[in-house]
Scaffold this motif. Structure first.
Motif, PDB file in Angstrom:
ATOM      1  N   LEU A  76       3.785  -9.239  73.646  1.00  0.00           N
ATOM      2  CA  LEU A  76       4.501  -8.975  72.394  1.00  0.00           C
ATOM      3  C   LEU A  76       4.388  -7.511  71.972  1.00  0.00           C
ATOM      4  O   LEU A  76       5.268  -6.986  71.297  1.00  0.00           O
ATOM      5  CB  LEU A  76       3.974  -9.893  71.287  1.00  0.00           C
ATOM      6  CG  LEU A  76       4.215 -11.393  71.510  1.00  0.00           C
ATOM      7  CD1 LEU A  76       3.429 -12.206  70.488  1.00  0.00           C
ATOM      8  CD2 LEU A  76       5.703 -11.727  71.432  1.00  0.00           C
ATOM      9  N   GLY A  77       3.310  -6.860  72.383  1.00  0.00           N
ATOM     10  CA  GLY A  77       3.141  -5.441  72.071  1.00  0.00           C
ATOM     11  C   GLY A  77       3.893  -4.524  73.012  1.00  0.00           C
ATOM     12  O   GLY A  77       3.915  -3.303  72.811  1.00  0.00           O
ATOM     13  N   SER A  78       4.531  -5.088  74.024  1.00  0.00           N
ATOM     14  CA  SER A  78       5.239  -4.260  75.007  1.00  0.00           C
ATOM     15  C   SER A  78       6.548  -3.707  74.464  1.00  0.00           C
ATOM     16  O   SER A  78       7.133  -2.802  75.052  1.00  0.00           O
ATOM     17  CB  SER A  78       5.509  -5.058  76.290  1.00  0.00           C
ATOM     18  OG  SER A  78       6.483  -6.069  76.071  1.00  0.00           O
TER      19      SER A  78
ATOM     20  N   ALA B 241       4.619  -7.432  84.065  1.00  0.00           N
ATOM     21  CA  ALA B 241       5.056  -8.325  85.147  1.00  0.00           C
ATOM     22  C   ALA B 241       6.167  -7.641  85.915  1.00  0.00           C
ATOM     23  O   ALA B 241       6.811  -6.700  85.416  1.00  0.00           O
ATOM     24  CB  ALA B 241       5.533  -9.664  84.578  1.00  0.00           C
ATOM     25  N   ASN B 242       6.399  -8.098  87.128  1.00  0.00           N
ATOM     26  CA  ASN B 242       7.513  -7.606  87.931  1.00  0.00           C
ATOM     27  C   ASN B 242       8.755  -8.448  87.663  1.00  0.00           C
ATOM     28  O   ASN B 242       8.663  -9.589  87.188  1.00  0.00           O
ATOM     29  CB  ASN B 242       7.160  -7.669  89.418  1.00  0.00           C
ATOM     30  CG  ASN B 242       5.986  -6.789  89.768  1.00  0.00           C
ATOM     31  OD1 ASN B 242       5.882  -5.650  89.297  1.00  0.00           O
ATOM     32  ND2 ASN B 242       5.087  -7.308  90.595  1.00  0.00           N
TER      33      ASN B 242
ATOM     34  N   ILE C 140      12.702  -8.351  75.022  1.00  0.00           N
ATOM     35  CA  ILE C 140      11.325  -8.657  75.428  1.00  0.00           C
ATOM     36  C   ILE C 140      11.165  -8.462  76.935  1.00  0.00           C
ATOM     37  O   ILE C 140      10.169  -7.889  77.391  1.00  0.00           O
ATOM     38  CB  ILE C 140      10.955 -10.088  75.014  1.00  0.00           C
ATOM     39  CG1 ILE C 140      10.987 -10.214  73.490  1.00  0.00           C
ATOM     40  CG2 ILE C 140       9.570 -10.462  75.546  1.00  0.00           C
ATOM     41  CD1 ILE C 140      10.872 -11.637  72.980  1.00  0.00           C
ATOM     42  N   ILE C 141      12.134  -8.914  77.693  1.00  0.00           N
ATOM     43  CA  ILE C 141      12.087  -8.722  79.146  1.00  0.00           C
ATOM     44  C   ILE C 141      12.015  -7.238  79.479  1.00  0.00           C
ATOM     45  O   ILE C 141      11.214  -6.815  80.334  1.00  0.00           O
ATOM     46  CB  ILE C 141      13.328  -9.366  79.819  1.00  0.00           C
ATOM     47  CG1 ILE C 141      13.254 -10.889  79.709  1.00  0.00           C
ATOM     48  CG2 ILE C 141      13.428  -8.940  81.288  1.00  0.00           C
ATOM     49  CD1 ILE C 141      14.545 -11.601  80.095  1.00  0.00           C
TER      50      ILE C 141
ATOM     51  N   GLY D 188      17.189  -7.375  87.205  1.00  0.00           N
ATOM     52  CA  GLY D 188      16.854  -7.878  88.527  1.00  0.00           C
ATOM     53  C   GLY D 188      16.038  -9.158  88.506  1.00  0.00           C
ATOM     54  O   GLY D 188      15.374  -9.496  89.493  1.00  0.00           O
ATOM     55  N   ILE D 189      16.074  -9.895  87.394  1.00  0.00           N
ATOM     56  CA  ILE D 189      15.312 -11.131  87.279  1.00  0.00           C
ATOM     57  C   ILE D 189      16.104 -12.309  87.842  1.00  0.00           C
ATOM     58  O   ILE D 189      17.319 -12.228  88.035  1.00  0.00           O
ATOM     59  CB  ILE D 189      14.928 -11.426  85.812  1.00  0.00           C
ATOM     60  CG1 ILE D 189      16.187 -11.724  84.977  1.00  0.00           C
ATOM     61  CG2 ILE D 189      14.140 -10.273  85.229  1.00  0.00           C
ATOM     62  CD1 ILE D 189      15.888 -12.295  83.604  1.00  0.00           C
ATOM     63  N   GLU D 190      15.414 -13.400  88.085  1.00  0.00           N
ATOM     64  CA  GLU D 190      16.077 -14.642  88.476  1.00  0.00           C
ATOM     65  C   GLU D 190      16.680 -15.296  87.232  1.00  0.00           C
ATOM     66  O   GLU D 190      16.049 -15.317  86.170  1.00  0.00           O
ATOM     67  CB  GLU D 190      15.068 -15.590  89.119  1.00  0.00           C
ATOM     68  CG  GLU D 190      15.658 -16.917  89.574  1.00  0.00           C
ATOM     69  CD  GLU D 190      14.616 -17.853  90.154  1.00  0.00           C
ATOM     70  OE1 GLU D 190      14.979 -19.000  90.501  1.00  0.00           O
ATOM     71  OE2 GLU D 190      13.429 -17.444  90.247  1.00  0.00           O
ATOM     72  N   THR D 191      17.876 -15.815  87.343  1.00  0.00           N
ATOM     73  CA  THR D 191      18.506 -16.515  86.228  1.00  0.00           C
ATOM     74  C   THR D 191      19.028 -17.868  86.676  1.00  0.00           C
ATOM     75  O   THR D 191      19.267 -18.098  87.862  1.00  0.00           O
ATOM     76  CB  THR D 191      19.668 -15.697  85.621  1.00  0.00           C
ATOM     77  OG1 THR D 191      20.670 -15.482  86.622  1.00  0.00           O
ATOM     78  CG2 THR D 191      19.181 -14.360  85.078  1.00  0.00           C
TER      79      THR D 191
END
Length: 264
Positions: free
Chosen positions: A149-151, A25-26, A15-16, A48-51
């Motif tokens: 959800l459609g992405s 989203a960035n 999904i991400i 490259g997301i925050e975790t």
């Protein structure tokens, strides 16, 4: 808009990936949590997301929060966060078998919730997702969620009573299709085709057939009849499949799958 994920396993990261690919989203707007350091590192390195290891940190920072954990884990998650959620937060669950009423009971109140069931082809942008829209969700929130959800494939809004059928026909069915591809390839190998080539022929045949069913608008039976010439090779193969209970086996498998989902 900050999007959070409690759980960064295969479906969460699929999904991400869709969100980032579609530019919804960035990476800086996404945060994901997992107790597994390796999963956190993989998500951070790949996207490259925050975790974080802290679910409450996700809750604190996100406007939309995905529950993307296993069914046996979600009770623990809800118990941890239920006293910290905000009234304006939208929650999207991809957890199998957990109904809207289950969440209401677990949280002790109604929340802004969308219950969904995606499937693993989301990993390649070809997922099929069903969505049940909670009564507290606004029209704008619904549209935002459906865009997300459609992405990573197709999405349809359904009534909640259909979710067991959804799990059977799309949520779990990639496993059936992979078994079919493997069996088709085995048959080709038995006829002398190299295995790598056999998997490609079988996989492309399934992909192309699905594309025909989606795009031509014809009944699957009509499409089958188009391939079955009188006294030909295909009708003989169909005869054998019918004799071996092919369709009945698929139907019974789906009924068994739906029953398990009802009792999760």
């Amino acid at each position: 808009m900050k999007i959070g994920f409690i759980g960064t396993g295969n479906m969460g990261t699929a999904i991400i990936g869709g969100i980032l690919k579609k530019g919804i989203a960035n990476a800086s707007d996404i945060i994901g949590s997992s107790p597994d350091e390796a999963l956190r590192k993989k998500a951070a390195d790949e996207f490259g997301i925050e975790t974080t290891a802290d679910n409450l940190e996700v809750l604190k920072k996100a406007d939309i929060v995905f529950f993307s954990v296993k069914p046996q884990i979600i009770p623990v998650v809800v118990d941890e966060i239920k006293d910290s959620i905000r009234e304006d937060q939208l929650f999207i669950s991809i957890v199998a078998g957990k109904s809207m009423s289950w969440y209401e009971n677990a949280f002790g109140r109604k929340i802004k919730l969308i219950r969904t069931m995606p499937n693993t082809p989301a990993l390649v942008g070809e997922g099929m997702t069903a969505a049940v829209i909670g009564e507290l969700v606004s029209e704008d929130e619904k549209n935002t969620a459906l865009e997300i959800l459609g992405s990573f494939g197709q999405v349809e809004v359904v009534s909640e009573h259909l979710m067991d059928a959804v799990v059977a026909v799309s949520g779990s069915s990639p496993a059936y299709i992979f078994m079919l591809i493997e069996a088709m390839a085995d048959g080709a190998v038995a006829e002398g085709m190299p295995r790598v080539q056999a998997y490609k022929f079988a996989s492309q045949a399934v992909l192309g057939s699905a594309k025909m069913a989606l795009e031509l608008g014809k009944h699957p039976g009509e499409l089958k009849d188009m391939v079955c010439s009188p006294a030909g090779t295909t009708i003989e193969a169909v005869r054998v499949l019918e004799n071996m209970g092919f369709r009945a086996a698929v139907i019974e498998a789906e009924k068994a799958c739906a029953e398990i989902n009802r009792n999760l």
